[in-house]
Structure formats: structure tokens, C-alpha cells
Design a protein around this motif. Structure first.
Motif, PDB file in Angstrom:
ATOM      1  N   TYR A 280      97.667  66.705 -12.424  1.00 38.21           N
ATOM      2  CA  TYR A 280      98.377  65.823 -13.348  1.00 38.21           C
ATOM      3  C   TYR A 280      98.496  66.433 -14.742  1.00 38.21           C
ATOM      4  CZ  TYR A 280      99.530  61.689 -16.050  1.00 38.21           C
ATOM      5  OH  TYR A 280     100.132  60.810 -16.899  1.00 38.21           O
ATOM      6  N   GLY A 281      97.578  67.352 -15.088  1.00 41.62           N
ATOM      7  CA  GLY A 281      97.634  67.990 -16.399  1.00 41.62           C
ATOM      8  C   GLY A 281      96.390  67.828 -17.233  1.00 41.62           C
ATOM      9  N   LEU A 282      95.412  67.060 -16.742  1.00 41.05           N
ATOM     10  CA  LEU A 282      94.172  66.855 -17.486  1.00 41.05           C
ATOM     11  C   LEU A 282      93.195  67.957 -17.101  1.00 41.05           C
ATOM     12  CD1 LEU A 282      92.434  65.191 -19.382  1.00 41.05           C
ATOM     13  CD2 LEU A 282      91.805  63.732 -17.459  1.00 41.05           C
ATOM     14  N   ARG A 283      93.071  68.951 -17.958  1.00 41.64           N
ATOM     15  CA  ARG A 283      92.186  70.088 -17.708  1.00 41.64           C
ATOM     16  C   ARG A 283      91.704  70.624 -19.054  1.00 41.64           C
ATOM     17  NH1 ARG A 283      97.419  71.860 -16.668  1.00 41.64           N
ATOM     18  NH2 ARG A 283      98.163  73.541 -18.026  1.00 41.64           N
ATOM     19  N   PRO A 284      90.660  71.455 -19.059  1.00 41.35           N
ATOM     20  CA  PRO A 284      90.169  72.009 -20.330  1.00 41.35           C
ATOM     21  C   PRO A 284      91.219  72.880 -21.016  1.00 41.35           C
ATOM     22  CG  PRO A 284      88.499  72.206 -18.622  1.00 41.35           C
ATOM     23  CD  PRO A 284      89.752  71.754 -17.937  1.00 41.35           C
ATOM     24  N   TYR A 285      91.056  72.990 -22.341  1.00 41.29           N
ATOM     25  CA  TYR A 285      91.893  73.818 -23.217  1.00 41.29           C
ATOM     26  C   TYR A 285      93.329  73.302 -23.296  1.00 41.29           C
ATOM     27  CZ  TYR A 285      87.904  76.695 -22.018  1.00 41.29           C
ATOM     28  OH  TYR A 285      86.629  77.128 -21.780  1.00 41.29           O
TER      29      TYR A 285
ATOM     30  N   TYR B 202      95.773  57.487  -9.440  1.00 43.24           N
ATOM     31  CA  TYR B 202      95.730  56.780  -8.158  1.00 43.24           C
ATOM     32  C   TYR B 202      96.620  57.464  -7.121  1.00 43.24           C
ATOM     33  CZ  TYR B 202      93.125  52.708  -9.833  1.00 43.24           C
ATOM     34  OH  TYR B 202      92.152  51.877 -10.308  1.00 43.24           O
ATOM     35  N   ARG B 203      97.702  58.112  -7.565  1.00 40.15           N
ATOM     36  CA  ARG B 203      98.608  58.778  -6.626  1.00 40.15           C
ATOM     37  C   ARG B 203      97.946  59.974  -5.966  1.00 40.15           C
ATOM     38  NH1 ARG B 203     103.509  60.306 -10.286  1.00 40.15           N
ATOM     39  NH2 ARG B 203     104.021  61.412  -8.348  1.00 40.15           N
ATOM     40  N   TYR B 204      97.020  60.630  -6.680  1.00 44.95           N
ATOM     41  CA  TYR B 204      96.377  61.830  -6.148  1.00 44.95           C
ATOM     42  C   TYR B 204      95.030  61.531  -5.493  1.00 44.95           C
ATOM     43  CZ  TYR B 204      99.813  63.902  -9.307  1.00 44.95           C
ATOM     44  OH  TYR B 204     100.980  64.232  -9.959  1.00 44.95           O
ATOM     45  N   ILE B 205      94.451  60.339  -5.747  1.00 42.56           N
ATOM     46  CA  ILE B 205      93.157  59.973  -5.150  1.00 42.56           C
ATOM     47  C   ILE B 205      93.349  58.641  -4.433  1.00 42.56           C
ATOM     48  CG2 ILE B 205      90.683  59.714  -5.567  1.00 42.56           C
ATOM     49  CD1 ILE B 205      91.050  61.045  -8.250  1.00 42.56           C
TER      50      ILE B 205
END
Length: 409
Positions: free
Chosen positions: A141-146, A163-166
Motif C-alpha cells: 500500500y505504501g506504508l514502509r520505512p524512509y 483490509y483489502r490486503y489482509i
């Protein structure tokens, strides 16, 4: 409050006025409509024993520039004692431009670094999902470090999109803790599939008197208040008529009264550990599992004690420093001996009978009725033997034999 901020913005000065008559200078300032914030008179002793009156006033920078004509008129002189406000602070700062530039650059860099996602934590309530699965879904989704925090949508939108990915999650929450994002996931609870059971009867697990019977599947064979022996069929797995019988898995609940002999023993004297109310705090240096007491820090008294520790260490992401400080809260204890009377020991023995019955037949039992058969006191102990009557679940499974099934078909 507004006037104070306005004075700080414009700047104020504290002026010391000396002369033959400083009070005349104060009257002249009032006549010239000069606003005086503070004013006080004080006397100072000069060399030779002479005494001089000094007027100290606080006024704005603009009004301080209007004092020169009044000083000539009254024959006084002035000296600036202190300067306050933004104009003077900026003037001092302009004389040290490198410090000002460094402070601005530090503030800008600190602000930019605080807008970056440095770490993503995952908290899962359940056993099926893993941290790697949640982190992979968040990275998709785009939530990652840096990543820049301002480039991400609000936390409510991110939680709804995850919710779409889990699909196995029943609730997802995203929370910011400074530069750290925390994802909380609660797994969806799915009912476990019931195992397929073959044809069977429900039979008595022990000799008992039936008190209640409820058949979900199958045909009840006995009625309440009937006496049964171990192995007797309670709910039959055969249903239908004599011409056409079908074997099913009998299910239901059968409660019955059983009888047993229970023997317990209770000591008349018991040793217990109690708190005295005395507490103290001491500190130690921790290195891994080792503790090194700091000399002279905290108290160390002899005697019985219970120590509760709290460890403080440095953390950076998943790295934890092995060096830390331990705060030890010491609670003083003492050992006391409690002596029971025979009546108190009997009450405790009755409670032990209930525990013994629960241990033998499980916690899902009905009321326990006991009949004391023997009571004996010996070696500072009370021995009790009782006949108990208790209601339990007496049904157990018994598969229908293939030969019996074929013969009935």
C-alpha cells in the motif's frame, strides 16, 4: 497579557535617572504623555557620605528617545541599565550570524527528519497471521520505512485500505508514535470445523442415578431417577423402526449422582509469609542477566525481603542495549505461624473435600453433599474421611461395532 507581548515586540528599556530632583523628571514625563511601565526611587550613598536620589523607570524604546529635551529642562542625566524585547535580541543575534544560520539549519534538518517514517511496528492478536504478512501488505500500500509522512493518507484511510490486503483481519488500526508507525491487527475468529463422528452410543461411565437426560441426536433409553451401571446404554445410536434402523452418532447430555469416599488431612499449624509494611528502594547496574549493586545508593538491610525489579535500558528500533539501570523495590517480609482450632480445621477440611472432588471429576460438577464417616486428630493434623454424593456428567462414547451395524441392516 496583550500589552506585555506588544512591549516585547517593540522593545523596552530600564533607565536610571540621576540629578538634583529626579521627581521633577517624573512629573515632566507625565506632562509629556510618556507611559511609564515601572518606577521606583532609591537612595545611594556616594563617597564622602553624600546621599543621592535615583529614579529607575521602565518604558518603551520610542518613549526613551523623547527623554533628552526633558533631561535638559530638569538638569538630570540618565543611564540605560537593561534592554528587553525582540529588537535588541535580533541586534545581538546579527553580531553572531554564524550561530543564527546554524540554529536555523538545525531546526530545518530536525523538522525534515521528523517527517520521515523510520520504523513500522506490528502488533497481532491471534496466531494465524505473521508480522511478515502484515508488513508486506503495508509495503504494497505504501506504508514502509524512509517514506515522507506527509505523502501518506490519514491513518483512517490507511487502516481501511489494509483490509483489502489482509482479508483474515476483523479489525485493523494504524497509529503514529512520533516517527514510528504502529499497525494493530485483530484476527478474524473462525469456528473450527466439527469432526465427522461415526455411529456410536452414549453409555454410563460409572454406576450412578440419572438425574437429567437431554438427547440431541439418538434415542434416550433411560429416564431420570433410574439406576444405571457402568457400560449401560444411556442414549442409543439406533433410530427408526424395527424394520428399518439407521445408525447415527448419538449426542446429548446425561447427568447423574455418583458416590465416592474421600480422605483429606489438614495441618493445625501453618507457616505463612506476610509483609511488614517496610519498603526501600535501591539501584543497581544491569549487564545482561547480571546485577551489580551501586555502593551507597539505596538501603540494604538484613532479613527476609521480596524484591521487585524494573529495568531501564536504551532502545533503538529492535536493538536493545545490554547495559541498563535496575530500580529495585524491596518489601520487607516476615514468617508467621498460624494455629487453627479443631473447628477451624474441620471447616478447612470440608473445603479440601470440594477441591478433591473437583480434581477427581472436573470443575463442571453440581453441589457436593458429604457424610462424615471418621474424624481423627494426630501429629498436629486433622484427618477426615467422608462419603460424598455429587452430580456429574456420566455419558461417554461407545462406537457401534461394524458387526452389529451389519446385522441390523
Amino acid at each position: 497579557m496583550f500589552s506585555e507581548w506588544l512591549d516585547r515586540l517593540r522593545g523596552t528599556v530600564v533607565v536610571e535617572i540621576r540629578g538634583f530632583r529626579p521627581d521633577a523628571m517624573l512629573d515632566a514625563m507625565r506632562s509629556a504623555n510618556i507611559v511609564v511601565r515601572q518606577a521606583k526611587f532609591r537612595r545611594i550613598e556616594r563617597r564622602g557620605g553624600a546621599v543621592e536620589d535615583v529614579l529607575e523607570v521602565r518604558l518603551s524604546t520610542r518613549d526613551a528617545l523623547r527623554l533628552r529635551p526633558l533631561l535638559k529642562r530638569t538638569g538630570c542625566r540618565m543611564r540605560v541599565r537593561a534592554k528587553y524585547g525582540w529588537p535588541f535580541w535580533l541586534a545581538r543575534l546579527s553580531r553572531n550570524a554564524s550561530f543564527a544560520v546554524g540554529a536555523c539549519m538545525f531546526t530545518a534538518v530536525f523538522f525534515l527528519l521528523s517527517q520521515i517514517v523510520w520504523d513500522v511496528d506490528v502488533e497481532i492478536e491471534g496466531s494465524r497471521l505473521t508480522t511478515e504478512q502484515v508488513l508486506k501488505a503495508a509495503e504494497t500500500y505504501g506504508l514502509r520505512p524512509y517514506r515522507w509522512k506527509f505523502s501518506l493518507p490519514p491513518v483512517e484511510t490507511m487502516a481501511a485500505e489494509l483490509y483489502r490486503y489482509i482479508p483474515d483481519a476483523s479489525w485493523i488500526g494504524v497509529e503514529w508514535r512520533g516517527t514510528r508507525a504502529t499497525i494493530r491487527v485483530v484476527e478474524m475468529k473462525r469456528p473450527e470445523p466439527r469432526p465427522v463422528k461415526g455411529p456410536r452410543h452414549l453409555v454410563a461411565s460409572r454406576d450412578a442415578e440419572v438425574t437429567a437426560i437431554f438427547a440431541e441426536t439418538g434415542r434416550p433409553v433411560v429416564r431420570p431417577h433410574a439406576l444405571v451401571r457402568k457400560g449401560d446404554v444411556l442414549i442409543s445410536g439406533w433410530i427408526g423402526t424395527d424394520e428399518r434402523k439407521i445408525a447415527v452418532a448419538a449426542e446429548g447430555t446425561v447427568r447423574g449422582l455418583v458416590w465416592d469416599i474421600v480422605e483429606v488431612e489438614v495441618p493445625l499449624a501453618r507457616t505463612v509469609r506476610t509483609y511488614t509494611g517496610g519498603t526501600s528502594v535501591r539501584y543497581a547496574v544491569a549487564w545482561g542477566d547480571r546485577r551489580f549493586r551501586l555502593p551507597g545508593v539505596g538501603t540494604a538491610k538484613s532479613g527476609e525481603e521480596k524484591v521487585e525489579e524494573r529495568l531501564f535500558t536504551l532502545r533503538w528500533g529492535d536493538w536493545v542495549s545490554p547495559l541498563g539501570v535496575v530500580r529495585q523495590e524491596v518489601r520487607r517480609t516476615r514468617t508467621a505461624t498460624i494455629v487453627w482450632t479443631q473447628e477451624q480445621a474441620m471447616e478447612a477440611a470440608r473445603a479440601e473435600i470440594r477441591k478433591a472432588v473437583e480434581f477427581r471429576y472436573g470443575e463442571e460438577i453440581g453441589p457436593v453433599r458429604e457424610n462424615i464417616l471418621q474424624v481423627r486428630a494426630d501429629n498436629d493434623k486433622v484427618y477426615l474421611k467422608a462419603h460424598v454424593e455429587v452430580e456429574i456428567d456420566i455419558a461417554q462414547e461407545q462406537p457401534i461395532a461394524p458387526a452389529e451395524n451389519g446385522a441390523s441392516s
